[in-house]
Design a protein around this motif. Structure first.
Motif, PDB file in Angstrom:
ATOM      1  N   ARG A 221      88.683 -26.645  54.555  1.00 44.53           N
ATOM      2  CA  ARG A 221      89.184 -27.497  55.618  1.00 44.53           C
ATOM      3  C   ARG A 221      90.705 -27.523  55.615  1.00 44.53           C
ATOM      4  O   ARG A 221      91.339 -27.409  54.575  1.00 44.53           O
ATOM      5  CB  ARG A 221      88.668 -28.930  55.463  1.00 44.53           C
ATOM      6  CG  ARG A 221      87.359 -29.244  56.155  1.00 44.53           C
ATOM      7  CD  ARG A 221      86.181 -28.516  55.581  1.00 44.53           C
ATOM      8  NE  ARG A 221      84.916 -29.129  56.009  1.00 44.53           N
ATOM      9  CZ  ARG A 221      83.737 -28.576  55.848  1.00 44.53           C
ATOM     10  NH1 ARG A 221      83.625 -27.404  55.246  1.00 44.53           N
ATOM     11  NH2 ARG A 221      82.643 -29.202  56.267  1.00 44.53           N
ATOM     12  N   ASP A 223      94.461 -27.314  58.480  1.00 42.56           N
ATOM     13  CA  ASP A 223      95.038 -26.822  59.724  1.00 42.56           C
ATOM     14  C   ASP A 223      96.208 -25.895  59.372  1.00 42.56           C
ATOM     15  O   ASP A 223      97.302 -26.367  59.126  1.00 42.56           O
ATOM     16  CB  ASP A 223      95.520 -27.978  60.599  1.00 42.56           C
ATOM     17  CG  ASP A 223      95.923 -27.508  61.993  1.00 42.56           C
ATOM     18  OD1 ASP A 223      95.678 -26.321  62.307  1.00 42.56           O
ATOM     19  OD2 ASP A 223      96.480 -28.323  62.746  1.00 42.56           O
ATOM     20  N   ARG A 359      81.119 -31.348  65.408  1.00 40.91           N
ATOM     21  CA  ARG A 359      82.289 -30.969  64.603  1.00 40.91           C
ATOM     22  C   ARG A 359      82.026 -31.299  63.142  1.00 40.91           C
ATOM     23  O   ARG A 359      81.485 -32.346  62.817  1.00 40.91           O
ATOM     24  CB  ARG A 359      83.523 -31.749  65.051  1.00 40.91           C
ATOM     25  CG  ARG A 359      83.996 -31.498  66.465  1.00 40.91           C
ATOM     26  CD  ARG A 359      85.195 -32.401  66.772  1.00 40.91           C
ATOM     27  NE  ARG A 359      85.760 -32.168  68.099  1.00 40.91           N
ATOM     28  CZ  ARG A 359      85.342 -32.773  69.208  1.00 40.91           C
ATOM     29  NH1 ARG A 359      84.327 -33.637  69.147  1.00 40.91           N
ATOM     30  NH2 ARG A 359      85.917 -32.516  70.362  1.00 40.91           N
ATOM     31  N   SER A 361      84.843 -30.995  61.205  1.00 41.64           N
ATOM     32  CA  SER A 361      86.167 -31.616  61.091  1.00 41.64           C
ATOM     33  C   SER A 361      86.832 -31.424  62.445  1.00 41.64           C
ATOM     34  O   SER A 361      86.208 -30.919  63.379  1.00 41.64           O
ATOM     35  CB  SER A 361      86.983 -30.975  59.959  1.00 41.64           C
ATOM     36  OG  SER A 361      87.297 -29.630  60.267  1.00 41.64           O
ATOM     37  N   SER A 362      88.082 -31.800  62.554  1.00 40.07           N
ATOM     38  CA  SER A 362      88.732 -31.790  63.875  1.00 40.07           C
ATOM     39  C   SER A 362      88.813 -30.396  64.485  1.00 40.07           C
ATOM     40  O   SER A 362      88.879 -30.257  65.713  1.00 40.07           O
ATOM     41  CB  SER A 362      90.139 -32.391  63.777  1.00 40.07           C
ATOM     42  OG  SER A 362      90.948 -31.618  62.891  1.00 40.07           O
ATOM     43  N   ASN A 363      88.781 -29.361  63.665  1.00 43.93           N
ATOM     44  CA  ASN A 363      88.929 -27.993  64.196  1.00 43.93           C
ATOM     45  C   ASN A 363      87.802 -27.058  63.767  1.00 43.93           C
ATOM     46  O   ASN A 363      87.925 -25.843  63.887  1.00 43.93           O
ATOM     47  CB  ASN A 363      90.282 -27.408  63.800  1.00 43.93           C
ATOM     48  CG  ASN A 363      90.463 -27.300  62.288  1.00 43.93           C
ATOM     49  OD1 ASN A 363      89.724 -27.931  61.527  1.00 43.93           O
ATOM     50  ND2 ASN A 363      91.450 -26.531  61.856  1.00 43.93           N
ATOM     51  N   TYR A 365      83.807 -26.373  64.481  1.00 45.86           N
ATOM     52  CA  TYR A 365      82.709 -26.691  65.386  1.00 45.86           C
ATOM     53  C   TYR A 365      81.440 -25.962  64.947  1.00 45.86           C
ATOM     54  O   TYR A 365      81.490 -24.947  64.259  1.00 45.86           O
ATOM     55  CB  TYR A 365      83.062 -26.265  66.813  1.00 45.86           C
ATOM     56  CG  TYR A 365      84.287 -26.958  67.362  1.00 45.86           C
ATOM     57  CD1 TYR A 365      84.177 -28.157  68.059  1.00 45.86           C
ATOM     58  CD2 TYR A 365      85.563 -26.417  67.174  1.00 45.86           C
ATOM     59  CE1 TYR A 365      85.303 -28.800  68.563  1.00 45.86           C
ATOM     60  CE2 TYR A 365      86.693 -27.061  67.672  1.00 45.86           C
ATOM     61  CZ  TYR A 365      86.551 -28.249  68.355  1.00 45.86           C
ATOM     62  OH  TYR A 365      87.666 -28.888  68.846  1.00 45.86           O
TER      63      TYR A 365
END
Length: 433
Positions: A221, A223, A359, A361-363, A365
């Motif tokens: 996980r 970004d 999701r 996490s936020s990014n 899917y």
């Protein structure tokens, strides 16, 4: 996508008619080293390929990681039928989740098949596509269900349906087994592995990259997120987990909410001109039983016949012995026909029988659990996943808001409890209750 760690070479396709008659494929190297992308997709089945192709068309740099080969799982083994809607139809969705949710999902219920037709035409995919599909009723109760089915789909805007009586059905299929059929003119059937292979080629023609023989070990996980294989990694702004029934232990929270199930298919020898009465219309057919049979003709006029469910996805040793009696119940005139291929493939069942989309996490899917309606749904959700990555979340949210239930009894009891429920409904079909 199946998780095969440290394999010397990607696992071969199942010994199916599809694998024996697929499109010629390029060598796709495993991932080695570190690469960067806008999106990394785990799984080169329909969900992953549909998402990848939509995103590549929108200008994204996309990498697809596949443990085995393109279309190795359900996408290359299924019955090849384009069936609209979801495994739980719109009336069930209305009753359980309300009119607003039903309207949102209903507006997308017939889109997947349109996407497939568009892909075949745009990229000239040679997958033996043929129009027309039929739902067949064996009992009086099932005839009434077909009548309801027609009214329901027409209420949601699908007008390409015709109800055929017993005589018309026998003329269209070549068996007197059915009391009525519902013909969907916008449905159809095709060679499913060729479709996946053609979509992969279309994606690669736009600059996309597919790495076969690249099972994912973990998703880091962050970004960007980092997706790790045995020999490399991909850093990406977004990740799509598109493994379905072959997710293995990659994401335990997804595996705990679903159950792989096996279904079996056989392919006869080419029928040639010996049995002109069998499917002269060249439509595909599925019956209306809870544990349904489905069948169609291939491009070289073999009868492909499938059915049965094995909960927990064991591979039976003698597929022919399971399916041949079903085939002969429908087409007794084929008692001496040779069976050239028999294979099994897994689909992913959810407790609600509706797909699970969301999701991690936020990014990151995911989409899984088509529960038997994967051919069309995966193509729809590929478009929807591409939309949410581009900032348009309305259609994604319509699916993500559906509740995701764990199977009662957990890992050890989900198979026997589900099999018991299936036995009950199968008994109701046989007793015509």
């Amino acid at each position: 996508m199946s998780q095969f760690v440290h394999a010397a070479a990607p696992p071969a396709h199942a010994p199916s008619y599809y694998a024996a008659s697929g499109l010629a494929q390029p060598q796709r190297a495993p991932l080695r080293g570190s690469v960067e992308a806008d999106v990394v997709i785990i799984g080169a089945g329909y969900t992953g390929l549909s998402s990848a192709l939509h995103l590549a068309e929108a200008g994204f740099k996309v990498v697809v990681l596949e443990a085995a080969k393109v279309g190795w799982g359900a996408s290359g083994r299924n019955g090849g039928q384009l069936v609209h809607s979801y495994s739980r139809d719109m009336d069930v969705i209305e009753a359980r989740y309300g009119a607003t949710t039903a309207q949102a999902l209903g507006s997308m219920a017939f889109e997947g098949a349109k996407i497939i037709r568009e892909r075949i035409a745009k990229y000239q995919i040679d997958c033996h596509f043929k129009p027309g599909g039929m739902f067949a009723a064996i009992t009086v109760k099932q005839v009434k269900q077909l009548e309801h089915h027609k009214q329901l789909w027409e209420r949601y805007g699908h007008q390409q349906l015709s109800l055929l009586d017993a005589t018309e059905s026998e003329a269209a299929i070549g068996t007197g087994r059915y009391r009525a059929t519902l013909l969907d003119h916008s449905a159809g059937h095709m060679h499913p592995l060729r479709l996946a292979q053609g979509e992969a080629a279309a994606f690669e023609s736009l600059g996309g990259v597919v790495h076969e023989g690249s099972p994912v070990l973990r998703i880091e996980r962050g970004d960007p997120a980092v997706v790790h294989t045995a020999q490399g990694q991909v850093k990406a702004r977004f990740v799509i987990v598109a493994c379905n029934a072959y997710i293995g232990g990659l994401e335990p929270q997804l595996a705990s909410r679903s159950m792989p199930c096996g279904t079996q298919v056989i392919a006869t020898e080419p029928l040639g001109d010996r049995f002109p009465e069998i499917l002269p219309t060249d439509y595909c057919v599925e019956d209306s039983n809870f544990l349904l049979d489905y069948f169609r003709l291939s491009g070289d006029r073999r009868l492909l016949y499938g059915g049965g469910v094995i909960y927990g996805a064991r591979d039976p040793q003698h597929v022919e012995s399971i399916i041949r009696p079903k085939l002969l119940k429908t087409f007794p005139q084929l008692k001496d026909v040779r069976i050239d291929y028999g294979w099994t493939g897994n689909f992913l069942l959810t407790l609600s029988r509706l797909p699970e989309v969301g999701r991690l996490s936020s990014n990151i899917y995911y989409s899984q659990g088509c529960s038997g309606h994967g051919v069309t749904f995966t193509h729809l959700i590929g478009r929807v996943l591409s939309e949410v990555i581009q900032g348009q979340a309305n259609r994604f949210d319509a699916f993500a808001k559906l509740p995701h239930y764990p199977f009662p009894g957990g890992r050890w009891f989900r198979v026997p409890l589900t099999a018991l429920g299936a036995w009950y409904y199968d008994l109701r079909d046989k007793l015509q209750i």
